[in-house]
Design a protein around this motif. Structure first.
Motif, PDB file in Angstrom:
ATOM      1  N   SER A  29      31.295 -11.994  50.380  1.00  0.00           N
ATOM      2  CA  SER A  29      30.134 -11.506  49.639  1.00  0.00           C
ATOM      3  C   SER A  29      29.523 -10.273  50.297  1.00  0.00           C
ATOM      4  O   SER A  29      29.059  -9.361  49.610  1.00  0.00           O
ATOM      5  CB  SER A  29      29.090 -12.612  49.472  1.00  0.00           C
ATOM      6  OG  SER A  29      28.580 -13.013  50.725  1.00  0.00           O
ATOM      7  N   VAL A  30      29.550 -10.211  51.623  1.00  0.00           N
ATOM      8  CA  VAL A  30      29.049  -9.019  52.315  1.00  0.00           C
ATOM      9  C   VAL A  30      29.971  -7.834  52.049  1.00  0.00           C
ATOM     10  O   VAL A  30      29.503  -6.720  51.775  1.00  0.00           O
ATOM     11  CB  VAL A  30      28.906  -9.276  53.827  1.00  0.00           C
ATOM     12  CG1 VAL A  30      28.563  -7.996  54.570  1.00  0.00           C
ATOM     13  CG2 VAL A  30      27.861 -10.335  54.084  1.00  0.00           C
ATOM     14  N   ILE A  31      31.263  -8.063  52.087  1.00  0.00           N
ATOM     15  CA  ILE A  31      32.219  -6.991  51.804  1.00  0.00           C
ATOM     16  C   ILE A  31      32.055  -6.496  50.371  1.00  0.00           C
ATOM     17  O   ILE A  31      32.042  -5.289  50.120  1.00  0.00           O
ATOM     18  CB  ILE A  31      33.666  -7.463  52.071  1.00  0.00           C
ATOM     19  CG1 ILE A  31      33.840  -7.691  53.568  1.00  0.00           C
ATOM     20  CG2 ILE A  31      34.671  -6.461  51.549  1.00  0.00           C
ATOM     21  CD1 ILE A  31      35.123  -8.377  53.946  1.00  0.00           C
ATOM     22  N   ALA A  32      31.898  -7.411  49.436  1.00  0.00           N
ATOM     23  CA  ALA A  32      31.708  -7.019  48.036  1.00  0.00           C
ATOM     24  C   ALA A  32      30.447  -6.182  47.875  1.00  0.00           C
ATOM     25  O   ALA A  32      30.443  -5.179  47.146  1.00  0.00           O
ATOM     26  CB  ALA A  32      31.644  -8.257  47.138  1.00  0.00           C
ATOM     27  N   TYR A  41      24.991   3.587  50.287  1.00  0.00           N
ATOM     28  CA  TYR A  41      24.257   4.385  51.262  1.00  0.00           C
ATOM     29  C   TYR A  41      24.292   3.770  52.668  1.00  0.00           C
ATOM     30  O   TYR A  41      23.671   4.269  53.595  1.00  0.00           O
ATOM     31  CB  TYR A  41      22.812   4.574  50.791  1.00  0.00           C
ATOM     32  CG  TYR A  41      22.173   5.840  51.327  1.00  0.00           C
ATOM     33  CD1 TYR A  41      22.621   7.092  50.940  1.00  0.00           C
ATOM     34  CD2 TYR A  41      21.107   5.772  52.216  1.00  0.00           C
ATOM     35  CE1 TYR A  41      22.046   8.241  51.434  1.00  0.00           C
ATOM     36  CE2 TYR A  41      20.522   6.918  52.708  1.00  0.00           C
ATOM     37  CZ  TYR A  41      20.997   8.151  52.324  1.00  0.00           C
ATOM     38  OH  TYR A  41      20.417   9.289  52.811  1.00  0.00           O
ATOM     39  N   ILE A  42      25.019   2.681  52.853  1.00  0.00           N
ATOM     40  CA  ILE A  42      25.143   2.042  54.165  1.00  0.00           C
ATOM     41  C   ILE A  42      26.390   2.594  54.837  1.00  0.00           C
ATOM     42  O   ILE A  42      27.495   2.486  54.312  1.00  0.00           O
ATOM     43  CB  ILE A  42      25.228   0.513  54.028  1.00  0.00           C
ATOM     44  CG1 ILE A  42      23.958  -0.019  53.377  1.00  0.00           C
ATOM     45  CG2 ILE A  42      25.464  -0.143  55.384  1.00  0.00           C
ATOM     46  CD1 ILE A  42      24.014  -1.484  53.028  1.00  0.00           C
ATOM     47  N   ASN A  43      26.197   3.184  56.010  1.00  0.00           N
ATOM     48  CA  ASN A  43      27.306   3.796  56.746  1.00  0.00           C
ATOM     49  C   ASN A  43      27.190   3.465  58.229  1.00  0.00           C
ATOM     50  O   ASN A  43      26.107   3.506  58.801  1.00  0.00           O
ATOM     51  CB  ASN A  43      27.264   5.318  56.598  1.00  0.00           C
ATOM     52  CG  ASN A  43      27.524   5.753  55.185  1.00  0.00           C
ATOM     53  OD1 ASN A  43      28.645   5.729  54.732  1.00  0.00           O
ATOM     54  ND2 ASN A  43      26.465   6.132  54.487  1.00  0.00           N
ATOM     55  N   GLY A  44      28.312   3.166  58.863  1.00  0.00           N
ATOM     56  CA  GLY A  44      28.376   3.014  60.305  1.00  0.00           C
ATOM     57  C   GLY A  44      27.494   1.936  60.901  1.00  0.00           C
ATOM     58  O   GLY A  44      26.905   2.123  61.962  1.00  0.00           O
ATOM     59  N   GLN A  45      27.385   0.809  60.266  1.00  0.00           N
ATOM     60  CA  GLN A  45      26.537  -0.278  60.751  1.00  0.00           C
ATOM     61  C   GLN A  45      27.376  -1.482  61.171  1.00  0.00           C
ATOM     62  O   GLN A  45      28.440  -1.721  60.621  1.00  0.00           O
ATOM     63  CB  GLN A  45      25.558  -0.724  59.660  1.00  0.00           C
ATOM     64  CG  GLN A  45      24.626   0.358  59.198  1.00  0.00           C
ATOM     65  CD  GLN A  45      23.766   0.903  60.312  1.00  0.00           C
ATOM     66  OE1 GLN A  45      23.135   0.142  61.030  1.00  0.00           O
ATOM     67  NE2 GLN A  45      23.756   2.206  60.464  1.00  0.00           N
ATOM     68  N   SER A  46      26.866  -2.209  62.139  1.00  0.00           N
ATOM     69  CA  SER A  46      27.449  -3.501  62.504  1.00  0.00           C
ATOM     70  C   SER A  46      26.638  -4.574  61.798  1.00  0.00           C
ATOM     71  O   SER A  46      25.423  -4.677  62.010  1.00  0.00           O
ATOM     72  CB  SER A  46      27.380  -3.726  64.013  1.00  0.00           C
ATOM     73  OG  SER A  46      28.170  -2.781  64.679  1.00  0.00           O
ATOM     74  N   ILE A  47      27.297  -5.346  60.966  1.00  0.00           N
ATOM     75  CA  ILE A  47      26.619  -6.406  60.228  1.00  0.00           C
ATOM     76  C   ILE A  47      27.211  -7.736  60.676  1.00  0.00           C
ATOM     77  O   ILE A  47      28.398  -8.000  60.455  1.00  0.00           O
ATOM     78  CB  ILE A  47      26.776  -6.216  58.704  1.00  0.00           C
ATOM     79  CG1 ILE A  47      26.184  -4.866  58.297  1.00  0.00           C
ATOM     80  CG2 ILE A  47      26.115  -7.362  57.951  1.00  0.00           C
ATOM     81  CD1 ILE A  47      26.392  -4.501  56.852  1.00  0.00           C
ATOM     82  N   LEU A  48      26.383  -8.541  61.322  1.00  0.00           N
ATOM     83  CA  LEU A  48      26.842  -9.844  61.789  1.00  0.00           C
ATOM     84  C   LEU A  48      26.673 -10.861  60.669  1.00  0.00           C
ATOM     85  O   LEU A  48      25.574 -11.080  60.181  1.00  0.00           O
ATOM     86  CB  LEU A  48      26.041 -10.287  63.010  1.00  0.00           C
ATOM     87  CG  LEU A  48      26.146  -9.387  64.236  1.00  0.00           C
ATOM     88  CD1 LEU A  48      25.221  -9.888  65.336  1.00  0.00           C
ATOM     89  CD2 LEU A  48      27.576  -9.325  64.728  1.00  0.00           C
ATOM     90  N   VAL A  49      27.766 -11.454  60.268  1.00  0.00           N
ATOM     91  CA  VAL A  49      27.739 -12.513  59.255  1.00  0.00           C
ATOM     92  C   VAL A  49      28.080 -13.798  60.010  1.00  0.00           C
ATOM     93  O   VAL A  49      29.218 -14.244  60.029  1.00  0.00           O
ATOM     94  CB  VAL A  49      28.743 -12.224  58.118  1.00  0.00           C
ATOM     95  CG1 VAL A  49      28.624 -13.269  57.021  1.00  0.00           C
ATOM     96  CG2 VAL A  49      28.539 -10.825  57.552  1.00  0.00           C
ATOM     97  N   ASN A  50      27.056 -14.333  60.672  1.00  0.00           N
ATOM     98  CA  ASN A  50      27.309 -15.458  61.580  1.00  0.00           C
ATOM     99  C   ASN A  50      26.294 -16.590  61.436  1.00  0.00           C
ATOM    100  O   ASN A  50      26.193 -17.436  62.323  1.00  0.00           O
ATOM    101  CB  ASN A  50      27.343 -14.956  63.021  1.00  0.00           C
ATOM    102  CG  ASN A  50      26.029 -14.382  63.490  1.00  0.00           C
ATOM    103  OD1 ASN A  50      25.035 -14.420  62.774  1.00  0.00           O
ATOM    104  ND2 ASN A  50      26.020 -13.839  64.693  1.00  0.00           N
TER     105      ASN A  50
END
Length: 56
Positions: A29-32, A41-50
């Motif tokens: 769902s985060v990838i979608a 508009y989201i670029n170069g971020q680390s998103i923790l799905v944990n």
């Protein structure tokens, strides 16, 4: 052979902020979202799905 026991997994759930284990759909769902127009508009971020885990 399992790498962890059910007792260990339950102990981890008790320390997490989320009341359940993560599922592949949580990542999907985060990838979608990131691939959609809403995430354009989201670029170069680390998103923790944990699930709010205290370890990485």
């Amino acid at each position: 052979m399992k790498a962890t026991t059910e007792e260990w997994r339950q102990g981890i759930l008790e320390t997490d902020r989320s009341p359940r284990r993560g599922e592949p759909e949580d990542i999907a769902s985060v990838i979608a979202f990131l691939m959609s127009d809403d995430g354009i508009y989201i670029n170069g971020q680390s998103i923790l799905v944990n699930g709010g885990a205290n370890f990485h």
